[in-house]
Design a protein around this motif. Structure first.
Motif, PDB file in Angstrom:
ATOM      1  N   ALA A 173       0.838  -1.193   0.000  1.00  0.00           N
ATOM      2  CA  ALA A 173       0.000   0.000   0.000  1.00  0.00           C
ATOM      3  C   ALA A 173       0.878   1.249   0.000  1.00  0.00           C
ATOM      4  N   GLY A 174       0.295   2.369  -0.349  1.00  0.00           N
ATOM      5  CA  GLY A 174       1.049   3.617  -0.421  1.00  0.00           C
ATOM      6  C   GLY A 174       1.374   4.181   0.956  1.00  0.00           C
ATOM      7  N   ASN A 175       2.510   4.838   1.049  1.00  0.00           N
ATOM      8  CA  ASN A 175       2.899   5.498   2.295  1.00  0.00           C
ATOM      9  C   ASN A 175       2.162   6.831   2.433  1.00  0.00           C
ATOM     10  N   GLY A 176       1.889   7.205   3.675  1.00  0.00           N
ATOM     11  CA  GLY A 176       1.267   8.503   3.921  1.00  0.00           C
ATOM     12  C   GLY A 176       2.254   9.634   3.704  1.00  0.00           C
ATOM     13  N   GLY A 177       1.773  10.758   3.214  1.00  0.00           N
ATOM     14  CA  GLY A 177       2.637  11.918   3.014  1.00  0.00           C
ATOM     15  C   GLY A 177       2.977  12.590   4.336  1.00  0.00           C
ATOM     16  N   HIS A 178       4.150  13.187   4.402  1.00  0.00           N
ATOM     17  CA  HIS A 178       4.586  13.870   5.620  1.00  0.00           C
ATOM     18  C   HIS A 178       3.849  15.196   5.769  1.00  0.00           C
ATOM     19  N   GLY A 179       3.554  15.558   7.043  1.00  0.00           N
ATOM     20  CA  GLY A 179       3.092  16.903   7.318  1.00  0.00           C
ATOM     21  C   GLY A 179       4.248  17.888   7.186  1.00  0.00           C
ATOM     22  N   VAL A 180       3.949  19.156   7.078  1.00  0.00           N
ATOM     23  CA  VAL A 180       4.994  20.152   6.880  1.00  0.00           C
ATOM     24  C   VAL A 180       4.939  21.175   8.011  1.00  0.00           C
ATOM     25  N   SER A 181       6.117  21.643   8.403  1.00  0.00           N
ATOM     26  CA  SER A 181       6.229  22.703   9.394  1.00  0.00           C
ATOM     27  C   SER A 181       6.492  24.017   8.663  1.00  0.00           C
ATOM     28  N   SER A 182       5.552  24.932   8.746  1.00  0.00           N
ATOM     29  CA  SER A 182       5.646  26.178   7.988  1.00  0.00           C
ATOM     30  C   SER A 182       5.063  27.312   8.816  1.00  0.00           C
ATOM     31  N   GLY A 224       1.818  33.023  12.300  1.00  0.00           N
ATOM     32  CA  GLY A 224       1.435  31.756  12.906  1.00  0.00           C
ATOM     33  C   GLY A 224       1.680  30.566  11.996  1.00  0.00           C
ATOM     34  N   PRO A 225       1.547  29.351  12.514  1.00  0.00           N
ATOM     35  CA  PRO A 225       1.819  28.140  11.728  1.00  0.00           C
ATOM     36  C   PRO A 225       0.768  27.927  10.654  1.00  0.00           C
ATOM     37  N   ASP A 226       1.203  27.495   9.477  1.00  0.00           N
ATOM     38  CA  ASP A 226       0.254  27.214   8.391  1.00  0.00           C
ATOM     39  C   ASP A 226       0.667  25.979   7.599  1.00  0.00           C
ATOM     40  N   GLY A 227       1.360  25.040   8.251  1.00  0.00           N
ATOM     41  CA  GLY A 227       1.770  23.818   7.570  1.00  0.00           C
ATOM     42  C   GLY A 227       0.610  22.861   7.374  1.00  0.00           C
ATOM     43  N   GLY A 228       0.445  22.355   6.166  1.00  0.00           N
ATOM     44  CA  GLY A 228      -0.653  21.451   5.845  1.00  0.00           C
ATOM     45  C   GLY A 228      -0.352  20.004   6.186  1.00  0.00           C
ATOM     46  N   ASN A 229      -1.396  19.197   6.194  1.00  0.00           N
ATOM     47  CA  ASN A 229      -1.279  17.770   6.493  1.00  0.00           C
ATOM     48  C   ASN A 229      -0.892  16.982   5.250  1.00  0.00           C
ATOM     49  N   GLY A 230      -0.220  15.851   5.457  1.00  0.00           N
ATOM     50  CA  GLY A 230       0.091  14.959   4.347  1.00  0.00           C
ATOM     51  C   GLY A 230      -1.108  14.110   3.965  1.00  0.00           C
ATOM     52  N   GLY A 258       2.923  24.676   2.721  1.00  0.00           N
ATOM     53  CA  GLY A 258       2.552  25.878   3.458  1.00  0.00           C
ATOM     54  C   GLY A 258       1.238  26.448   2.964  1.00  0.00           C
ATOM     55  N   GLY A 259       0.727  27.422   3.705  1.00  0.00           N
ATOM     56  CA  GLY A 259      -0.563  27.993   3.332  1.00  0.00           C
ATOM     57  C   GLY A 259      -1.714  27.073   3.634  1.00  0.00           C
ATOM     58  N   ASN A 260      -1.531  26.164   4.627  1.00  0.00           N
ATOM     59  CA  ASN A 260      -2.587  25.223   5.024  1.00  0.00           C
ATOM     60  C   ASN A 260      -3.058  24.361   3.856  1.00  0.00           C
TER      61      ASN A 260
END
Length: 490
Positions: free
Chosen positions: A14-23, A34-40, A76-78
């Motif tokens: 199965a596919g791996n989940g994408g990493h979240g980002v710190s932004s 403020g933080p606006d890193g989106g989810n993987g 970034g940018g949620n």
């Protein structure tokens, strides 16, 4: 000619989940956005789906390794990453799925689906991790890896009537005469190398008929070709023994053929009771003069064994109409005996009140302790151990779950090796969550707190103008009052 494959081993990932980002949000006149890193995004699943247009497992024989796409990382940018598409593997109806030697699914009905390997969950970005105490997390969670599964796919044909008998008894000829199927027919043994299916209509009843390669004495121990294809008659409601009335082999006669066949069916799988489904015998090749003369000699003997006997000729069509109606009656009676289908019930198993979701056990490999549980192991997989703040966040989560309390109850001591998932670390106990008062925690602050967010004080316009002028003036031309640090807004 396409080969017939009814048993394969597939290796799916199965596919791996994408990493979240710190932004951090950056915009003019908003220095602390403020933080606006989106989810993987989640990884794609590997799904098996029954398709009416697929009749063999040949595709998986040539391509045994199947993988679903990974989820995309956040931005970034949620902006959340896209989910990986599912890898849908089309299989024929009647496919049995086994993992680790245990049957996990029997796929019946067009459109039936099952998730063979689940994709990994995407990691959360720092925007989702922010809270009242951790206003600007400097880390994000990693995506989880997808599942890797080695499965055995085994095809068991779905037919109402199964034809069994010795080689060259005329089974394929019988299927060709009663249906539109065109199996290979020749005058030598083991012409049939794969099961053949035909659709037959007798009166108002439509049913399917399948024949398998001929059986010989010793087939249950691996002799001949019949053993490996007997799985295709396991689902049949009625089994028909096709008796060769024109055989010239020494030592063979219809009654001995019946005895040998029942023995092999019994030895193949006693629990299935295939012998109990053998209720009809057809005496084939009565168009041959010697074959017609033997009919009256063997009919009484076979009827005494509880078999319904039909003399037929697959070549001339003699006796096929009566034989077809008899099969229709047996199939219709079997269908009427089946219980009415019930709607699938959804079972909910609530977690026990005292279930913490993990266990602590001694680890003989390290003389320490191992923590087993879905949540702790998932949290470890999601942690970026190169980021101290992320490691501290993991420690907080494990502490809130009660891992440290259970370790202390089990007898763990500071410095013991603690294993969670694939990670082993030395235990440094901390104060359990909730033991500090509000006054004691007021000045501690959470991990990842940005102190710049605690104040809204900004310099006045004249102060900003003076600071700008000071930065642009060479230091040797500055007046003494310009050297006052209070003018500096940095």
């Amino acid at each position: 000619m396409a080969a017939f494959i009814d048993r394969v081993t597939v290796h799916v990932s199965a596919g791996n989940g994408g990493h979240g980002v710190s932004s951090v949000h950056r915009e003019k006149f908003k220095p602390l956005g403020g933080p606006d890193g989106g989810n993987g995004g989640d990884g794609g699943d590997v799904v098996l789906e029954v398709d009416a247009s697929v009749h063999t497992l040949l595709d998986f024989h040539h391509h045994p390794h199947q993988k679903a796409p990974n989820g995309k990382p956040g931005a970034g940018g949620n902006r959340s990453g896209a989910r990986g598409e599912d890898a849908v593997l089309r299989v024929p109806e009647g496919t049995v799925v086994s993992v680790g030697g245990e049957v996990v699914a029997d796929l019946m009905g067009v459109g039936t689906r099952m998730v063979l390997a689940a994709g990994g969950k995407g990691g959360l970005g720092n925007a989702a991790l922010a809270n009242a105490r951790r206003k600007a997390p400097g880390f994000a969670l990693l995506g989880e890896p997808g599942e890797d599964v080695d499965a055995v796919l085994e095809l068991k044909s779905v037919a109402d009537v199964g034809l069994v008998g010795f080689p060259s008894a005329g089974k394929s000829s019988l299927v060709a005469s009663m249906s539109a199927a065109k199996p290979k027919i020749a005058d030598y043994p083991f012409t049939t190398l794969v099961p053949n299916l035909g659709v037959i209509r007798s009166g108002d009843v439509t049913y399917t008929m399948a024949d398998v390669p001929g059986l010989i004495p010793g087939a249950s121990t691996g002799k001949g070709l019949g053993l490996q294809f007997l799985r295709h008659v396991e689902r049949c409601a009625v089994l028909v023994h096709v008796v060769d009335m024109a055989t010239m082999e020494p030592g063979r006669d219809p009654e001995n053929d019946i005895v040998a066949l029942e023995h092999e069916l019994h030895e193949y799988d006693e629990e299935l009771d295939l012998v109990g489904r053998l209720r009809i015998a057809v005496l084939n090749k009565i168009d041959v003069p010697d074959g017609r003369e033997l009919v009256d000699l063997v009919r009484t003997t076979l009827e005494a064994r509880g078999l319904e006997v039909f003399p037929i000729s697959a070549v001339t069509g003699e006796g096929l109409t009566e034989f077809g109606y008899a099969l229709a009656r047996e199939v219709q009676a079997h269908r009427a005996s089946l219980p009415a289908p019930e709607a699938t019930r959804i079972t909910i198993n609530p977690r026990a009140v005292d279930d913490t979701g993990f266990t602590v056990q001694p680890d003989p490999r390290t003389d320490g302790w191992v923590v087993l549980g879905v949540k702790p192991e998932r949290w470890v997989r999601q942690t970026d151990f190169s980021n101290d703040e992320a490691v501290g966040y993991l420690a907080d989560r494990l502490n809130r779950l009660g891992v440290e309390i259970e370790l202390a109850k089990a007898g763990a001591r500071p410095g013991d090796a603690i294993t969670v998932g694939d990670v082993t670390f030395d235990w440094e106990p901390t104060l359990p969550a909730g033991t500090l008062t509000v006054e004691e925690t007021a000045g501690l602050g959470g991990r990842g707190t940005d102190v710049r967010l605690e104040t809204n004080a900004r310099p006045r316009a004249d102060e900003r103008l003076a600071a700008k002028r000071r930065r642009r003036t060479p230091y040797e031309l500055l007046e003494p009052e310009d050297d006052d640090p209070s003018w500096d807004d940095e």
